[in-house]
Design a protein around this motif. Sequence first.
Motif, PDB file in Angstrom:
ATOM      1  N   PRO A 283      20.058  17.284  24.067  1.00  0.00           N
ATOM      2  CA  PRO A 283      21.048  16.253  23.722  1.00  0.00           C
ATOM      3  C   PRO A 283      20.450  14.929  23.259  1.00  0.00           C
ATOM      4  O   PRO A 283      21.166  14.111  22.673  1.00  0.00           O
ATOM      5  CB  PRO A 283      21.835  16.089  25.032  1.00  0.00           C
ATOM      6  N   VAL A 284      19.143  14.702  23.506  1.00  0.00           N
ATOM      7  CA  VAL A 284      18.481  13.513  22.963  1.00  0.00           C
ATOM      8  C   VAL A 284      18.602  13.483  21.443  1.00  0.00           C
ATOM      9  O   VAL A 284      18.805  12.425  20.839  1.00  0.00           O
ATOM     10  CB  VAL A 284      16.996  13.478  23.391  1.00  0.00           C
ATOM     11  N   LEU A 289      21.403  10.922  16.744  1.00  0.00           N
ATOM     12  CA  LEU A 289      22.339  10.990  15.629  1.00  0.00           C
ATOM     13  C   LEU A 289      23.514  10.047  15.838  1.00  0.00           C
ATOM     14  O   LEU A 289      23.981   9.384  14.902  1.00  0.00           O
ATOM     15  CB  LEU A 289      22.844  12.417  15.450  1.00  0.00           C
ATOM     16  N   ALA A 290      24.026   9.996  17.065  1.00  0.00           N
ATOM     17  CA  ALA A 290      25.165   9.126  17.359  1.00  0.00           C
ATOM     18  C   ALA A 290      24.817   7.662  17.122  1.00  0.00           C
ATOM     19  O   ALA A 290      25.648   6.877  16.642  1.00  0.00           O
ATOM     20  CB  ALA A 290      25.631   9.342  18.799  1.00  0.00           C
ATOM     21  N   LEU A 291      23.589   7.276  17.449  1.00  0.00           N
ATOM     22  CA  LEU A 291      23.145   5.909  17.196  1.00  0.00           C
ATOM     23  C   LEU A 291      22.925   5.668  15.710  1.00  0.00           C
ATOM     24  O   LEU A 291      23.343   4.646  15.155  1.00  0.00           O
ATOM     25  CB  LEU A 291      21.851   5.637  17.972  1.00  0.00           C
ATOM     26  N   ASP A 321      17.899   7.210  28.164  1.00  0.00           N
ATOM     27  CA  ASP A 321      19.029   7.880  28.811  1.00  0.00           C
ATOM     28  C   ASP A 321      18.631   9.237  29.361  1.00  0.00           C
ATOM     29  O   ASP A 321      19.136   9.659  30.412  1.00  0.00           O
ATOM     30  CB  ASP A 321      20.177   8.036  27.815  1.00  0.00           C
ATOM     31  N   ARG A 322      17.756   9.930  28.664  1.00  0.00           N
ATOM     32  CA  ARG A 322      17.241  11.194  29.203  1.00  0.00           C
ATOM     33  C   ARG A 322      16.634  10.982  30.582  1.00  0.00           C
ATOM     34  O   ARG A 322      16.862  11.755  31.515  1.00  0.00           O
ATOM     35  CB  ARG A 322      16.188  11.769  28.246  1.00  0.00           C
ATOM     36  N   ASP A 490      12.100  16.424  19.860  1.00  0.00           N
ATOM     37  CA  ASP A 490      13.356  15.896  19.324  1.00  0.00           C
ATOM     38  C   ASP A 490      13.156  14.616  18.529  1.00  0.00           C
ATOM     39  O   ASP A 490      14.139  13.984  18.114  1.00  0.00           O
ATOM     40  CB  ASP A 490      14.365  15.680  20.449  1.00  0.00           C
ATOM     41  N   GLN A 491      11.907  14.230  18.306  1.00  0.00           N
ATOM     42  CA  GLN A 491      11.617  13.209  17.299  1.00  0.00           C
ATOM     43  C   GLN A 491      11.226  13.895  15.984  1.00  0.00           C
ATOM     44  O   GLN A 491      11.825  13.641  14.943  1.00  0.00           O
ATOM     45  CB  GLN A 491      10.507  12.278  17.780  1.00  0.00           C
TER      46      GLN A 491
END
Length: 593
Positions: A283-284, A289-291, A321-322, A490-491
């Motif tokens: 979800p990271v 993406l949301a940011l 947040d993770r 996830d980067q």
Amino acid sequence: MLTTRPELTGDFGMVASTHWLASATGMSVLERGGNAADAAVAAGFVLQVVEPHLNGPGGEVPVLLWSPDDARVSVICGQGVAPAAAEGRRLADLGLDLVPGTGLLPAVVPGAFGAWLLLLERWGTWRLADVLAPAIHYARAGHPLLGRAAAALGTVADMFRAHWPTSAATWLPGGAVPKAGARFTNPVLADTYQRLVDASQQAGGSREKGIAAARDAWYRGFVTEAIGAYCRSTEVMDTSGRAHRGLLDADDLARWEATVEEPVTFDYRGHTVCKTGPWGQGPVFLQQLALLDGFDLAEMGPGSVDWVHTVVESAKLALADREAWYGDPRFTDVPLGALLERGYNDERRRLITSAASLDLRPGSPGGRKPVLPPYPGPSGGGAPGGGGTGEPTVAASGETRGDTCHLDVADSSGMVISATPSGGWFQASPTVPGLGFCLSTRGQMFWVPEGLPNSLRPGARPRTTLTPSLALRDGRPWLAFGTPGGDFQDQWTLHFFLNVVHGGMNLQEAIDAPEFHTTHMPSSFYPRDAHPGAVLVEERMDAEVRAGLRARGHLVETVDAWALGHVTAVASEDGWLRAGASPRGAQGYAVGR
């Protein structure tokens, strides 16, 4: 744009993985009438043999797949859980404030075998003997040992000889470190695979009955008996500097099974991106993406100062947040919906300024107060553990870090699969006698103190870094992709995705583009080091961009031109199948026609 390799295009099938032998194996399955599930399983078992420094039979694997029969994305969770005896208090009583990164104490239930068999049983068409045949061949007849594997063996050879004799017997033939390119065999592992095939064939009857028999032989038979006896009777040296027995026993394996779950999704610019739940860091990707949805990345342009700065600062917030919120949702209340809400991310986005942040800043989704673990403390700027590229190293402290594999498959029926096998690295855990493989040390990702989302507790999944990706367009499978790389997965995969979506690049162009990542967040691996503000960039990145990042306060470290990321990908679009694979590491390839 000139690329290192062409983007492959065809309409029969595509396989991309981090090792050419696995890719070739998967394609051979498609050529012989197998589907994408059959190909992925065969390739996955080959990866266990030819990349033993990156994964093994005792490791784990999350899998995302689209089945045309189901017409939806499914997640197979092959992440094993902590033993019933694993409690923070027990480790604290041993004088440990961190779960060791090596040895037997961090061992969790080996989940990869169960996950691969579930994929084969439910979505495949071949029998176990057929998909295991290539892995048995390479284990018995040999394969050319990768240079990185030989280098990793060189770093741990003395420790094997002094403390892990079963590993020395398996990985140091004749007592010496094998050379890169040498024909390397693991006959004990070949025998283990063959015994599983024998159990399958002796069951008789249907394909599914044979798969079930092999699963029983692993989780309730000879494999489990060997693992339980070894953990129960043997003390082995680990990164604490002391010898400990393992907590894993036969009952832990017998109680566990791979599961199928719904993906977590986020809609971004006409694409639906699917990831694992928050028992992984997947979800990271979605939080980033949301940011980023509030920025005009297309106007910035891929690789510009504004682009890199904005993407890095978004990663810092999502990864914070993770740290504060992610864990096994069966044991902790993860506010995932709130973390992906537009209002929450609008608020978080305002934290991104023109200057680099040097703080770890988790948010308060739904008004809840974040609680962070007791980190050992920042290590300053720069790269952790030998470059921070995700590759196996042995740091000055003596701890070892393994890495991961990845594979993607698409067939002409419309089935698409993304899988990220890892764990069971030979440099992190001693080889189990009679089996020829090591156990996963994924338990090092738990925290010893109680009351945290990712605290060590019986039966919980550690918050893994493994994060395959699958994206849809118009409700249909479009792109499957992933990479090795621990915390950086996830980067690197996000950068690849953004290069395609906003940069208009094809798969290979997006993979080959100069790469970067931040090591700002605490590592998920022992000893949990952090490097606030640090950004690693490949030296191919424009010098003016690097200077611009430094002017904004980033602690920029330039690494080799092709050092970061090993992304592979397959796509289905416009009636064609496409594929690409990173040239980094000189071992990953895509094949197809």
